[in-house]
Write an enzyme that holds these catalytic residues in place. Structure first.
Site, PDB file in Angstrom:
ATOM      1  N   GLY A  47      -1.647  -7.261  -0.844  1.00  0.00           N
ATOM      2  CA  GLY A  47      -3.095  -7.981  -0.686  1.00  0.00           C
ATOM      3  C   GLY A  47      -3.497  -8.310  -2.091  1.00  0.00           C
ATOM      4  O   GLY A  47      -3.280  -6.910  -2.398  1.00  0.00           O
ATOM      5  N   GLN A  52      -9.575 -10.093  -8.586  1.00  0.00           N
ATOM      6  CA  GLN A  52      -8.089  -9.151  -8.814  1.00  0.00           C
ATOM      7  C   GLN A  52      -7.495  -8.950 -10.656  1.00  0.00           C
ATOM      8  O   GLN A  52      -7.191  -8.102 -10.952  1.00  0.00           O
ATOM      9  CB  GLN A  52      -7.128  -8.190  -8.197  1.00  0.00           C
ATOM     10  CG  GLN A  52      -8.151  -7.189  -7.300  1.00  0.00           C
ATOM     11  CD  GLN A  52      -7.345  -6.591  -6.156  1.00  0.00           C
ATOM     12  OE1 GLN A  52      -6.823  -7.340  -4.882  1.00  0.00           O
ATOM     13  NE2 GLN A  52      -7.299  -5.809  -5.851  1.00  0.00           N
ATOM     14  N   CYS A  94      -6.560   0.525  -2.666  1.00  0.00           N
ATOM     15  CA  CYS A  94      -6.241  -0.972  -3.726  1.00  0.00           C
ATOM     16  C   CYS A  94      -5.948  -0.408  -5.303  1.00  0.00           C
ATOM     17  O   CYS A  94      -6.462   0.200  -5.906  1.00  0.00           O
ATOM     18  CB  CYS A  94      -7.588  -1.244  -3.860  1.00  0.00           C
ATOM     19  SG  CYS A  94      -8.429  -2.441  -4.491  1.00  0.00           S
ATOM     20  N   LEU A  95      -5.091  -2.243  -5.563  1.00  0.00           N
ATOM     21  CA  LEU A  95      -4.881  -1.302  -6.556  1.00  0.00           C
ATOM     22  C   LEU A  95      -5.681  -1.401  -7.856  1.00  0.00           C
ATOM     23  O   LEU A  95      -5.549  -0.861  -9.030  1.00  0.00           O
ATOM     24  CB  LEU A  95      -4.051  -3.088  -7.017  1.00  0.00           C
ATOM     25  CG  LEU A  95      -1.869  -2.760  -6.092  1.00  0.00           C
ATOM     26  CD1 LEU A  95      -1.821  -3.980  -6.170  1.00  0.00           C
ATOM     27  CD2 LEU A  95      -1.933  -2.004  -6.342  1.00  0.00           C
ATOM     28  N   HIS A 136     -10.452  -6.928   4.042  1.00  0.00           N
ATOM     29  CA  HIS A 136      -9.984  -5.937   2.049  1.00  0.00           C
ATOM     30  C   HIS A 136      -9.852  -7.153   1.433  1.00  0.00           C
ATOM     31  O   HIS A 136     -10.944  -7.146   0.533  1.00  0.00           O
ATOM     32  CB  HIS A 136      -9.031  -5.106   2.236  1.00  0.00           C
ATOM     33  CG  HIS A 136      -8.639  -4.359   1.520  1.00  0.00           C
ATOM     34  ND1 HIS A 136      -9.023  -2.684   1.184  1.00  0.00           N
ATOM     35  CD2 HIS A 136      -8.581  -5.002   0.155  1.00  0.00           C
ATOM     36  CE1 HIS A 136      -8.530  -2.651  -0.392  1.00  0.00           C
ATOM     37  NE2 HIS A 136      -8.797  -3.668  -1.139  1.00  0.00           N
ATOM     38  N   GLU A 137      -9.492  -8.182   1.851  1.00  0.00           N
ATOM     39  CA  GLU A 137      -9.125  -9.198   0.772  1.00  0.00           C
ATOM     40  C   GLU A 137     -10.364  -9.884   0.200  1.00  0.00           C
ATOM     41  O   GLU A 137     -10.601 -10.413  -0.646  1.00  0.00           O
ATOM     42  CB  GLU A 137      -7.496 -10.044   0.597  1.00  0.00           C
ATOM     43  CG  GLU A 137      -6.893  -8.902   0.514  1.00  0.00           C
ATOM     44  CD  GLU A 137      -6.326  -8.058  -0.705  1.00  0.00           C
ATOM     45  OE1 GLU A 137      -7.166  -8.790  -1.318  1.00  0.00           O
ATOM     46  OE2 GLU A 137      -6.025  -7.541  -0.353  1.00  0.00           O
ATOM     47  N   HIS A 140     -12.884  -8.509  -1.105  1.00  0.00           N
ATOM     48  CA  HIS A 140     -13.061  -8.442  -3.076  1.00  0.00           C
ATOM     49  C   HIS A 140     -13.742  -9.818  -3.223  1.00  0.00           C
ATOM     50  O   HIS A 140     -14.322  -9.645  -4.678  1.00  0.00           O
ATOM     51  CB  HIS A 140     -11.343  -9.009  -3.050  1.00  0.00           C
ATOM     52  CG  HIS A 140     -10.720  -7.998  -3.521  1.00  0.00           C
ATOM     53  ND1 HIS A 140     -11.256  -6.214  -4.484  1.00  0.00           N
ATOM     54  CD2 HIS A 140      -9.621  -6.698  -2.798  1.00  0.00           C
ATOM     55  CE1 HIS A 140      -9.882  -5.684  -4.365  1.00  0.00           C
ATOM     56  NE2 HIS A 140      -9.618  -4.929  -3.585  1.00  0.00           N
TER      57      HIS A 140
HETATM   58 NI    NI Z   1      -7.977  -4.683  -2.258  1.00  0.00          NI
END
Ligand code: NI
Length: 172
Positions: A47, A52, A94-95, A136-137, A140
């Site tokens: 995701g 991000q 998470c990236l 989670h997304e 963000h």
């Molecule tokens: Ni993330």
């Protein structure tokens, strides 16, 4: 479509609330495509939210695999309209919080309303990994990172390790 650089902590854009899109037009479709390409470029990406890649608009892409979805989910203005009181936990990463994985508890089932890539209003009920991922997304888009769901001590330790990892990645 393009593979873009993914921001990591402590970039403040990850801590900024993204703005709703007016409608899903060509520009937002391009953004959705960029999110998808960038996510797929990363082996562990399931995701990615627009924050991000430094775009403060409420758009995200999710692909947790065929068990949950036939095609990647592209969402604009996603909104949780129901969350179960039952919770489940997954080990999340998470990236933007590089190389850290921690157990996070979240509602087991959520219903989400969003605009799809054709500007059509849709609703899905998400369970399992998809439920965790979509929450989670959406976090963000509100400037929230998964570490914010951890205890204060664990959050501090995880963020400190992530900052060191992000710094090392920047030097590469
Ligand atoms: Ni993330």
């Amino acid at each position: 479509m393009a593979v873009l650089k993914i921001l990591a902590v402590p970039d403040q854009r990850l801590r900024t609330k993204a703005l709703p899109v007016e409608k899903v037009d060509g520009r937002i479709q391009d953004l959705m495509g960029d999110l998808l390409d960038t996510m797929k470029w990363e082996d562990q990406g399931i995701g990615l939210a627009a924050n991000q890649i430094g775009v403060l608009e409420r758009v995200l892409a999710i692909d947790v695999g065929p068990e949950y979805q036939k095609a990647p989910l592209l969402m604009a203005n996603p909104e949780i309209i129901f969350a179960s009181s039952d919770e489940q936990h997954f080990q999340e990463g998470c990236l933007s919080v590089p190389e850290q994985y921690e157990d996070v508890w979240r509602p087991k089932e959520v219903r989400v309303r969003y605009l799809d890539e054709h500007n059509k209003s849709q609703e899905i009920t998400a369970t399992g990994l998809l439920a965790a991922c979509v929450q989670h997304e959406i976090d963000h888009l509100n400037g929230i990172l998964y570490v914010d769901h951890l205890s204060a001590l664990r959050r501090k330790l995880t963020l400190a390790r992530a900052l060191r990892a992000a710094e090392a990645l920047r030097r590469k």
